[in-house]
Motif scaffolding. Sequence first.
Motif, PDB file in Angstrom:
ATOM      1  N   GLN A  77       0.832  -1.197   0.000  1.00 21.43           N
ATOM      2  CA  GLN A  77       0.000   0.000   0.000  1.00 21.43           C
ATOM      3  C   GLN A  77       0.871   1.253   0.000  1.00 21.43           C
ATOM      4  OE1 GLN A  77      -2.418   0.891   3.518  1.00 21.43           O
ATOM      5  NE2 GLN A  77      -4.142   1.151   2.123  1.00 21.43           N
ATOM      6  N   VAL A  78       0.550   2.172  -0.904  1.00 23.95           N
ATOM      7  CA  VAL A  78       1.260   3.448  -0.995  1.00 23.95           C
ATOM      8  C   VAL A  78       0.303   4.539  -0.546  1.00 23.95           C
ATOM      9  CG1 VAL A  78       2.396   5.070  -2.557  1.00 23.95           C
ATOM     10  CG2 VAL A  78       2.648   2.607  -2.924  1.00 23.95           C
ATOM     11  N   LYS A  79       0.747   5.383   0.374  1.00 18.00           N
ATOM     12  CA  LYS A  79      -0.073   6.507   0.838  1.00 18.00           C
ATOM     13  C   LYS A  79       0.342   7.745   0.051  1.00 18.00           C
ATOM     14  CE  LYS A  79      -1.054   4.633   5.309  1.00 18.00           C
ATOM     15  NZ  LYS A  79      -1.242   4.888   6.714  1.00 18.00           N
ATOM     16  N   VAL A  80      -0.663   8.424  -0.491  1.00 18.27           N
ATOM     17  CA  VAL A  80      -0.428   9.552  -1.384  1.00 18.27           C
ATOM     18  C   VAL A  80      -1.111  10.785  -0.821  1.00 18.27           C
ATOM     19  CG1 VAL A  80      -0.854  10.396  -3.720  1.00 18.27           C
ATOM     20  CG2 VAL A  80      -0.344   7.987  -3.370  1.00 18.27           C
ATOM     21  N   GLY A  81      -0.401  11.897  -0.822  1.00 16.63           N
ATOM     22  CA  GLY A  81      -0.983  13.192  -0.480  1.00 16.63           C
ATOM     23  C   GLY A  81      -1.149  13.996  -1.755  1.00 16.63           C
ATOM     24  N   ILE A  82      -2.225  14.755  -1.851  1.00 21.16           N
ATOM     25  CA  ILE A  82      -2.495  15.537  -3.057  1.00 21.16           C
ATOM     26  C   ILE A  82      -2.739  16.983  -2.664  1.00 21.16           C
ATOM     27  CG2 ILE A  82      -4.026  15.832  -5.043  1.00 21.16           C
ATOM     28  CD1 ILE A  82      -4.678  12.806  -4.719  1.00 21.16           C
ATOM     29  N   VAL A  83      -1.985  17.883  -3.276  1.00 17.41           N
ATOM     30  CA  VAL A  83      -2.180  19.320  -3.087  1.00 17.41           C
ATOM     31  C   VAL A  83      -2.707  19.850  -4.415  1.00 17.41           C
ATOM     32  CG1 VAL A  83      -1.082  21.520  -2.557  1.00 17.41           C
ATOM     33  CG2 VAL A  83      -0.260  19.436  -1.450  1.00 17.41           C
ATOM     34  N   ALA A  84      -3.932  20.403  -4.390  1.00 13.96           N
ATOM     35  CA  ALA A  84      -4.563  20.896  -5.615  1.00 13.96           C
ATOM     36  C   ALA A  84      -5.407  22.118  -5.281  1.00 13.96           C
ATOM     37  CB  ALA A  84      -5.441  19.799  -6.224  1.00 13.96           C
ATOM     38  N   PRO A  85      -5.699  22.945  -6.279  1.00 10.60           N
ATOM     39  CA  PRO A  85      -6.569  24.098  -6.044  1.00 10.60           C
ATOM     40  C   PRO A  85      -7.942  23.649  -5.519  1.00 10.60           C
ATOM     41  CG  PRO A  85      -5.538  24.230  -8.210  1.00 10.60           C
ATOM     42  CD  PRO A  85      -5.233  22.870  -7.659  1.00 10.60           C
TER      43      PRO A  85
END
Length: 77
Positions: A29-37
């Motif tokens: 399992q890969v944990k991903v963070g997303i920064v978006a408008p």
Amino acid sequence: MLILSRKRGQSILINDEIEIIITGIEGDQVKVGIVAPREMNVIRKEIVDDVRTMNKESVSVGFDLSTLKKWSKRTKK
């Protein structure tokens, strides 16, 4: 499709607006963070797929309410 290798703490930048950060790796399992408008929706694909399937089933003849209850229980996990 572009396939990239990333390590924990590394990121990918899309159009100078969206940053995808690898925040953790635990087994497979890969944990991903997303920064978006804020105006950009970020939604898990499996949720969108489930909603589309449920919408198609809901307009078909013989829809069973228990199907919706099963889906609801699955998404609360």
